[in-house]
Design an enzyme around this catalytic site. Structure first.
Site, PDB file in Angstrom:
ATOM      1  N   ARG A  39       7.050  -8.814 -13.571  1.00  0.00           N
ATOM      2  CA  ARG A  39       7.048 -10.045 -14.371  1.00  0.00           C
ATOM      3  C   ARG A  39       7.000  -9.773 -15.872  1.00  0.00           C
ATOM      4  O   ARG A  39       7.133 -10.697 -16.675  1.00  0.00           O
ATOM      5  CB  ARG A  39       5.874 -10.933 -13.976  1.00  0.00           C
ATOM      6  CG  ARG A  39       4.523 -10.333 -14.276  1.00  0.00           C
ATOM      7  CD  ARG A  39       3.432 -11.258 -13.816  1.00  0.00           C
ATOM      8  NE  ARG A  39       2.160 -10.570 -13.767  1.00  0.00           N
ATOM      9  CZ  ARG A  39       1.156 -10.951 -13.022  1.00  0.00           C
ATOM     10  NH1 ARG A  39       1.286 -12.004 -12.242  1.00  0.00           N
ATOM     11  NH2 ARG A  39       0.017 -10.292 -13.049  1.00  0.00           N
ATOM     12  N   LEU A  65       6.314 -12.634  -8.613  1.00  0.00           N
ATOM     13  CA  LEU A  65       6.432 -12.595  -7.150  1.00  0.00           C
ATOM     14  C   LEU A  65       5.503 -13.571  -6.446  1.00  0.00           C
ATOM     15  O   LEU A  65       5.583 -13.735  -5.224  1.00  0.00           O
ATOM     16  CB  LEU A  65       6.193 -11.164  -6.655  1.00  0.00           C
ATOM     17  CG  LEU A  65       7.341 -10.223  -7.040  1.00  0.00           C
ATOM     18  CD1 LEU A  65       6.885  -8.778  -7.032  1.00  0.00           C
ATOM     19  CD2 LEU A  65       8.522 -10.410  -6.102  1.00  0.00           C
ATOM     20  N   LYS A 143      -8.234   1.644  -1.318  1.00  0.00           N
ATOM     21  CA  LYS A 143      -9.398   2.115  -0.552  1.00  0.00           C
ATOM     22  C   LYS A 143     -10.459   1.013  -0.382  1.00  0.00           C
ATOM     23  O   LYS A 143     -11.266   1.060   0.538  1.00  0.00           O
ATOM     24  CB  LYS A 143     -10.022   3.359  -1.197  1.00  0.00           C
ATOM     25  CG  LYS A 143     -10.611   3.170  -2.588  1.00  0.00           C
ATOM     26  CD  LYS A 143     -12.109   2.934  -2.597  1.00  0.00           C
ATOM     27  CE  LYS A 143     -12.578   2.652  -4.001  1.00  0.00           C
ATOM     28  NZ  LYS A 143     -13.926   2.074  -4.073  1.00  0.00           N
ATOM     29  N   TYR A 155      -8.766 -10.040  -3.012  1.00  0.00           N
ATOM     30  CA  TYR A 155      -8.037  -8.763  -3.106  1.00  0.00           C
ATOM     31  C   TYR A 155      -8.261  -7.932  -1.851  1.00  0.00           C
ATOM     32  O   TYR A 155      -7.325  -7.372  -1.276  1.00  0.00           O
ATOM     33  CB  TYR A 155      -8.544  -8.034  -4.351  1.00  0.00           C
ATOM     34  CG  TYR A 155      -7.934  -6.672  -4.626  1.00  0.00           C
ATOM     35  CD1 TYR A 155      -6.620  -6.547  -5.078  1.00  0.00           C
ATOM     36  CD2 TYR A 155      -8.693  -5.506  -4.488  1.00  0.00           C
ATOM     37  CE1 TYR A 155      -6.080  -5.294  -5.370  1.00  0.00           C
ATOM     38  CE2 TYR A 155      -8.156  -4.265  -4.780  1.00  0.00           C
ATOM     39  CZ  TYR A 155      -6.843  -4.157  -5.212  1.00  0.00           C
ATOM     40  OH  TYR A 155      -6.311  -2.922  -5.503  1.00  0.00           O
ATOM     41  N   ALA A 186      -7.229   5.231  -4.773  1.00  0.00           N
ATOM     42  CA  ALA A 186      -8.625   4.820  -4.998  1.00  0.00           C
ATOM     43  C   ALA A 186      -8.861   4.590  -6.481  1.00  0.00           C
ATOM     44  O   ALA A 186      -9.076   3.459  -6.918  1.00  0.00           O
ATOM     45  CB  ALA A 186      -9.580   5.870  -4.445  1.00  0.00           C
ATOM     46  N   GLU A 187      -8.804   5.654  -7.273  1.00  0.00           N
ATOM     47  CA  GLU A 187      -9.125   5.551  -8.699  1.00  0.00           C
ATOM     48  C   GLU A 187      -7.977   6.182  -9.479  1.00  0.00           C
ATOM     49  O   GLU A 187      -7.922   7.397  -9.650  1.00  0.00           O
ATOM     50  CB  GLU A 187     -10.440   6.289  -9.008  1.00  0.00           C
ATOM     51  CG  GLU A 187     -11.603   5.982  -8.066  1.00  0.00           C
ATOM     52  CD  GLU A 187     -12.154   4.563  -8.208  1.00  0.00           C
ATOM     53  OE1 GLU A 187     -12.044   3.984  -9.301  1.00  0.00           O
ATOM     54  OE2 GLU A 187     -12.689   4.038  -7.221  1.00  0.00           O
ATOM     55  N   VAL A 188      -7.055   5.343  -9.916  1.00  0.00           N
ATOM     56  CA  VAL A 188      -5.854   5.839 -10.611  1.00  0.00           C
ATOM     57  C   VAL A 188      -5.821   5.223 -12.011  1.00  0.00           C
ATOM     58  O   VAL A 188      -5.915   3.992 -12.138  1.00  0.00           O
ATOM     59  CB  VAL A 188      -4.565   5.430  -9.863  1.00  0.00           C
ATOM     60  CG1 VAL A 188      -3.350   6.101 -10.488  1.00  0.00           C
ATOM     61  CG2 VAL A 188      -4.659   5.757  -8.390  1.00  0.00           C
TER      62      VAL A 188
HETATM   63  P1  NAP Z   1      -0.704  -2.225 -13.119  1.00  0.00           P
HETATM   64  O1  NAP Z   1      -1.027  -1.125 -14.042  1.00  0.00           O
HETATM   65  O2  NAP Z   1      -1.192  -3.598 -13.467  1.00  0.00           O
HETATM   66  O3  NAP Z   1       0.871  -2.306 -12.877  1.00  0.00           O
HETATM   67  C1  NAP Z   1       1.350  -3.281 -11.980  1.00  0.00           C
HETATM   68  C2  NAP Z   1       2.575  -3.990 -12.533  1.00  0.00           C
HETATM   69  O4  NAP Z   1       2.896  -5.038 -11.594  1.00  0.00           O
HETATM   70  C3  NAP Z   1       2.335  -4.695 -13.882  1.00  0.00           C
HETATM   71  O5  NAP Z   1       3.479  -4.588 -14.706  1.00  0.00           O
HETATM   72  C4  NAP Z   1       2.095  -6.146 -13.450  1.00  0.00           C
HETATM   73  O6  NAP Z   1       2.379  -7.094 -14.465  1.00  0.00           O
HETATM   74  C5  NAP Z   1       3.059  -6.271 -12.292  1.00  0.00           C
HETATM   75  N1  NAP Z   1       2.722  -7.384 -11.409  1.00  0.00           N
HETATM   76  C6  NAP Z   1       1.511  -7.710 -10.916  1.00  0.00           C
HETATM   77  N2  NAP Z   1       1.598  -8.833 -10.182  1.00  0.00           N
HETATM   78  C7  NAP Z   1       2.903  -9.232 -10.225  1.00  0.00           C
HETATM   79  C8  NAP Z   1       3.607 -10.324  -9.689  1.00  0.00           C
HETATM   80  N3  NAP Z   1       2.993 -11.288  -8.988  1.00  0.00           N
HETATM   81  N4  NAP Z   1       4.923 -10.416  -9.914  1.00  0.00           N
HETATM   82  C9  NAP Z   1       5.568  -9.486 -10.631  1.00  0.00           C
HETATM   83  N5  NAP Z   1       4.952  -8.433 -11.206  1.00  0.00           N
HETATM   84  C10 NAP Z   1       3.621  -8.305 -11.012  1.00  0.00           C
HETATM   85  O7  NAP Z   1      -1.286  -1.897 -11.651  1.00  0.00           O
HETATM   86  P2  NAP Z   1      -1.530  -0.461 -10.883  1.00  0.00           P
HETATM   87  O8  NAP Z   1      -2.904  -0.002 -11.170  1.00  0.00           O
HETATM   88  O9  NAP Z   1      -0.367   0.410 -11.104  1.00  0.00           O
HETATM   89  O10 NAP Z   1      -1.567  -1.007  -9.381  1.00  0.00           O
HETATM   90  C11 NAP Z   1      -0.429  -1.005  -8.546  1.00  0.00           C
HETATM   91  C12 NAP Z   1      -0.870  -1.199  -7.110  1.00  0.00           C
HETATM   92  O11 NAP Z   1      -1.804  -0.174  -6.757  1.00  0.00           O
HETATM   93  C13 NAP Z   1      -1.564  -2.531  -6.838  1.00  0.00           C
HETATM   94  O12 NAP Z   1      -1.170  -3.025  -5.569  1.00  0.00           O
HETATM   95  C14 NAP Z   1      -3.030  -2.146  -6.801  1.00  0.00           C
HETATM   96  O13 NAP Z   1      -3.799  -3.007  -5.994  1.00  0.00           O
HETATM   97  C15 NAP Z   1      -2.955  -0.762  -6.182  1.00  0.00           C
HETATM   98  N6  NAP Z   1      -4.139   0.050  -6.465  1.00  0.00           N
HETATM   99  C16 NAP Z   1      -4.366   0.569  -7.694  1.00  0.00           C
HETATM  100  C17 NAP Z   1      -5.503   1.337  -7.905  1.00  0.00           C
HETATM  101  C18 NAP Z   1      -5.797   1.969  -9.245  1.00  0.00           C
HETATM  102  O14 NAP Z   1      -6.791   2.710  -9.331  1.00  0.00           O
HETATM  103  N7  NAP Z   1      -5.007   1.745 -10.282  1.00  0.00           N
HETATM  104  C19 NAP Z   1      -6.410   1.544  -6.876  1.00  0.00           C
HETATM  105  C20 NAP Z   1      -6.152   0.988  -5.631  1.00  0.00           C
HETATM  106  C21 NAP Z   1      -5.006   0.241  -5.430  1.00  0.00           C
HETATM  107  P3  NAP Z   1       1.146  -7.620 -15.392  1.00  0.00           P
HETATM  108  O15 NAP Z   1       0.773  -6.475 -16.285  1.00  0.00           O
HETATM  109  O16 NAP Z   1       1.724  -8.779 -16.079  1.00  0.00           O
HETATM  110  O17 NAP Z   1       0.015  -7.967 -14.443  1.00  0.00           O
END
Ligand code: NAP
Length: 259
Positions: A39, A65, A143, A155, A186-188
């Site tokens: 988005r 989405l 996780k 979530y 987990a922690e990224v």
């Molecule tokens: P991020 O840094 O926020 O990157 C995600 C991207 O997806 C952002 O550009 C975000 O836009 C976009 N997005 C979110 N919701 C959307 C929607 N409804 N429609 C279109 N685009 C959307 O997130 P991330 O940390 O890479 O996380 C990615 C996935 O990994 C997620 O499913 C998260 O739950 C999972 N995860 C991450 C971690 C971690 O430690 N980082 C741990 C466990 C699981 P905006 O910036 O506008 O929101």
């Protein structure tokens, strides 16, 4: 190892930042054609330009989405440009802290819309094309679905369902030779993670505490390390792997954190 991605088409939801962006970059660097569905228009444009400058091929569609029609639009966009589809990464999501006490039914439902419903709609819309290519689906979980976190019911409900749906879809799609797996971080360290940590009273102290609890090398997982596993699972090199929940987390979820 050649992952044989050349000329193959992959959609990455949330593909412009964090884990999604690392996945988009890696697909393109291996000769795959990546469609970023995010988005954030500015990040979409920047990443497409970056990938093209390095000799790769990428296209982006700016979509939210959570809106029902976005999945159709995204798959149409990808297949009109490239004519086929070989893989889907369901990745977009946000840990939005809709808890039992802090939330409401309305917010809980919105959280499922942000974190779960589009995994279903994207997979359904991609299916006719994945059937033709015998493609691969990779879901990104968390996780927290296994450990709990507290204060984030929406979530966690979504991520628990994603684990279950990975198994369910792996079974349902066996007949088409479509593989479905889930990568569990987990922690990224990503923009989302940084935002999350900054909600804490003392983010720097919290960061140090968390790192100390990560068994392997006492550090955060990088988005690139998640992308490596995602892209392997998208590729035919993982041709006999399906229905798996794979933790890429330095041992955080399962190893003894007292070590
Ligand atoms: P991020 O840094 O926020 O990157 C995600 C991207 O997806 C952002 O550009 C975000 O836009 C976009 N997005 C979110 N919701 C959307 C929607 N409804 N429609 C279109 N685009 C959307 O997130 P991330 O940390 O890479 O996380 C990615 C996935 O990994 C997620 O499913 C998260 O739950 C999972 N995860 C991450 C971690 C971690 O430690 N980082 C741990 C466990 C699981 P905006 O910036 O506008 O929101």
């Amino acid at each position: 190892m050649d992952l044989m991605l050349k000329g193959k088409v992959f959609i990455v939801t949330g593909g412009a930042k964090g884990i999604g962006a690392a996945t988009s970059r890696l697909i393109a660097s291996l000769g795959g054609l990546v469609v970023i569905a995010d988005r954030d228009q500015q990040s979409n444009d920047l990443l497409v330009t970056e990938i093209k400058k390095s000799g790769g091929d990428a296209s982006a569609i700016t979509v939210d989405l959570t809106l029902l029609e976005s999945a159709d639009r995204t798959v149409e966009f990808a297949t009109e440009i490239y004519g086929s589809l070989h893989g889907l990464v369901n990745n977009a999501g946000i840990n939005d802290r809709v808890g039992l006490e802090s939330g409401s039914l309305d917010k809980f439902e919105q959280s499922l819309r942000k974190n779960l419903f589009h995994y279903y709609t994207m997979t359904r819309c991609a299916l006719p094309f994945l059937k033709k290519s015998k493609g691969s689906i990779v879901n990104i979980g968390s996780k927290t679905a296994e450990t709990g976190q507290g204060g984030t019911s929406g979530y966690i409900a979504a991520k628990g369902a994603i684990n279950a749906l990975t198994r369910e879809w792996a079974v349902e799609l066996l007949k088409y030779d479509i593989r479905v797996n889930c990568v569990i971080p987990a922690e990224v360290w990503t923009p989302l993670y940084e935002w999350f940590i900054n909600q804490e009273d003392d983010p720097e102290r919290r960061k140090k505490e968390i790192k100390q609890r990560i068994p392997l090398e006492k550090r955060f997982t990088t988005p690139q390390e998640i992308a490596n596993m995602v892209v392997f699972l998208l590729s035919q090199r993982s041709s006999h792997t399906t229905g798996q929940l794979i933790h890429v987390d330095g041992g955080y979820t399962h190893l003894d954190r007292m070590i």
